[in-house]
Design a protein around this motif. Structure first.
Motif, PDB file in Angstrom:
ATOM      1  N   GLY A   1      14.865   1.201 -24.891  1.00 40.00           N
ATOM      2  CA  GLY A   1      13.453   0.894 -25.132  1.00 40.00           C
ATOM      3  C   GLY A   1      12.873   1.938 -26.056  1.00 40.00           C
ATOM      4  O   GLY A   1      13.388   2.190 -27.140  1.00 40.00           O
ATOM      5  N   LEU A   2      11.806   2.600 -25.611  1.00 44.50           N
ATOM      6  CA  LEU A   2      11.217   3.686 -26.397  1.00 44.50           C
ATOM      7  C   LEU A   2      11.831   5.045 -26.072  1.00 44.50           C
ATOM      8  O   LEU A   2      11.621   6.008 -26.801  1.00 44.50           O
ATOM      9  N   ASP A   3      12.572   5.125 -24.973  1.00 44.70           N
ATOM     10  CA  ASP A   3      13.116   6.406 -24.537  1.00 44.70           C
ATOM     11  C   ASP A   3      14.352   6.780 -25.352  1.00 44.70           C
ATOM     12  O   ASP A   3      15.209   5.943 -25.617  1.00 44.70           O
ATOM     13  N   GLU A   4      14.436   8.054 -25.717  1.00 44.63           N
ATOM     14  CA  GLU A   4      15.557   8.541 -26.512  1.00 44.63           C
ATOM     15  C   GLU A   4      16.055   9.861 -25.944  1.00 44.63           C
ATOM     16  O   GLU A   4      15.271  10.782 -25.726  1.00 44.63           O
ATOM     17  N   VAL A   5      17.356   9.930 -25.686  1.00 41.84           N
ATOM     18  CA  VAL A   5      17.995  11.175 -25.260  1.00 41.84           C
ATOM     19  C   VAL A   5      18.884  11.634 -26.403  1.00 41.84           C
ATOM     20  O   VAL A   5      19.652  10.850 -26.960  1.00 41.84           O
ATOM     21  N   ILE A   6      18.774  12.912 -26.753  1.00 44.51           N
ATOM     22  CA  ILE A   6      19.607  13.506 -27.798  1.00 44.51           C
ATOM     23  C   ILE A   6      20.371  14.679 -27.192  1.00 44.51           C
ATOM     24  O   ILE A   6      19.771  15.552 -26.566  1.00 44.51           O
ATOM     25  N   VAL A   7      21.682  14.670 -27.380  1.00 44.32           N
ATOM     26  CA  VAL A   7      22.536  15.792 -27.003  1.00 44.32           C
ATOM     27  C   VAL A   7      23.075  16.353 -28.313  1.00 44.32           C
ATOM     28  O   VAL A   7      23.794  15.672 -29.036  1.00 44.32           O
ATOM     29  N   GLU A   8      22.684  17.581 -28.615  1.00 43.79           N
ATOM     30  CA  GLU A   8      23.084  18.200 -29.881  1.00 43.79           C
ATOM     31  C   GLU A   8      23.834  19.505 -29.607  1.00 43.79           C
ATOM     32  O   GLU A   8      23.272  20.438 -29.043  1.00 43.79           O
ATOM     33  N   LEU A   9      25.090  19.525 -30.010  1.00 45.20           N
ATOM     34  CA  LEU A   9      25.904  20.725 -29.922  1.00 45.20           C
ATOM     35  C   LEU A   9      25.779  21.436 -31.260  1.00 45.20           C
ATOM     36  O   LEU A   9      26.332  21.008 -32.264  1.00 45.20           O
ATOM     37  N   ILE A  10      24.992  22.485 -31.275  1.00 43.91           N
ATOM     38  CA  ILE A  10      24.650  23.172 -32.517  1.00 43.91           C
ATOM     39  C   ILE A  10      25.761  24.121 -32.944  1.00 43.91           C
ATOM     40  O   ILE A  10      26.050  24.272 -34.123  1.00 43.91           O
ATOM     41  N   HIS A  11      26.384  24.746 -31.988  1.00 42.07           N
ATOM     42  CA  HIS A  11      27.442  25.720 -32.265  1.00 42.07           C
ATOM     43  C   HIS A  11      28.655  25.328 -31.434  1.00 42.07           C
ATOM     44  O   HIS A  11      28.815  25.759 -30.302  1.00 42.07           O
ATOM     45  N   GLY A  12      29.483  24.452 -32.002  1.00 44.74           N
ATOM     46  CA  GLY A  12      30.657  23.973 -31.289  1.00 44.74           C
ATOM     47  C   GLY A  12      31.804  24.967 -31.326  1.00 44.74           C
ATOM     48  O   GLY A  12      31.684  26.071 -31.840  1.00 44.74           O
ATOM     49  N   VAL A  13      32.910  24.541 -30.764  1.00 48.22           N
ATOM     50  CA  VAL A  13      34.096  25.379 -30.686  1.00 48.22           C
ATOM     51  C   VAL A  13      35.143  24.845 -31.645  1.00 48.22           C
ATOM     52  O   VAL A  13      35.484  23.661 -31.601  1.00 48.22           O
ATOM     53  N   LYS A  14      35.629  25.714 -32.519  1.00 49.26           N
ATOM     54  CA  LYS A  14      36.675  25.308 -33.450  1.00 49.26           C
ATOM     55  C   LYS A  14      37.908  24.880 -32.666  1.00 49.26           C
ATOM     56  O   LYS A  14      38.276  25.512 -31.686  1.00 49.26           O
ATOM     57  N   GLY A  15      38.517  23.788 -33.124  1.00 46.80           N
ATOM     58  CA  GLY A  15      39.724  23.288 -32.481  1.00 46.80           C
ATOM     59  C   GLY A  15      39.468  22.280 -31.376  1.00 46.80           C
ATOM     60  O   GLY A  15      40.387  21.650 -30.893  1.00 46.80           O
ATOM     61  N   ARG A  16      38.210  22.124 -30.956  1.00 46.97           N
ATOM     62  CA  ARG A  16      37.861  21.123 -29.940  1.00 46.97           C
ATOM     63  C   ARG A  16      37.326  19.877 -30.626  1.00 46.97           C
ATOM     64  O   ARG A  16      36.840  19.934 -31.742  1.00 46.97           O
ATOM     65  N   ASP A  17      37.367  18.764 -29.924  1.00 42.17           N
ATOM     66  CA  ASP A  17      36.732  17.541 -30.404  1.00 42.17           C
ATOM     67  C   ASP A  17      35.279  17.601 -29.933  1.00 42.17           C
ATOM     68  O   ASP A  17      34.932  17.113 -28.861  1.00 42.17           O
TER      69      ASP A  17
END
Length: 128
Positions: A83-99
């Motif tokens: 609907g109007l609701d929005e959830v955002i998951v943002e990984l700003i600083h990830g780990v090299k070698g991981r998906d």
């Protein structure tokens, strides 16, 4: 979870959670936010531009995810709209070698069902 009445008279949730690294020059690592700014058109546009579609996490919700594996610090994000609701998951600083894209999808599966379904009161929760 409510921030006031919208034009349609319903309460909508809004908020954010930030996870910070204790050391280094990139303190913010993860951000999860909820807002009444969702748009199914935005999801469809992002998918048409190459974002991957999220699997079904919440019935009736649509979303997308992707990552930037070319960045020095791998970043990824997932967006789910109901609907109007929005959830955002943002990984700003990830780990090299991981998906990292898979990591944001997994986090979305954990938090979105609770956040997005509680953001707008269901008809049985409202008072007349």
């Amino acid at each position: 979870m409510t921030v006031g009445k919208e034009l349609d008279g319903k309460d909508y949730g809004s908020g954010a959670c930030f996870i910070y690294q204790s050391t280094g020059n990139k303190p913010k690592v993860l951000q999860i936010s909820l807002s009444p700014a969702g748009s199914e058109k935005e999801v469809e546009w992002e998918v048409s531009q190459g974002a991957r579609r999220l699997p079904e996490i919440v019935p009736g919700a649509v979303g997308y995810y992707g990552g930037d594996d070319s960045a020095d610090d791998t970043q990824a994000a997932a967006v789910l709209v109901h609907g109007l609701d929005e959830v955002i998951v943002e990984l700003i600083h990830g780990v090299k070698g991981r998906d990292n894209a898979a990591d944001v999808v997994a986090m979305m599966k954990l938090v979105a069902p609770k956040l997005i379904l509680d953001a707008t009161p269901a008809p049985e929760k409202t008072k007349d």
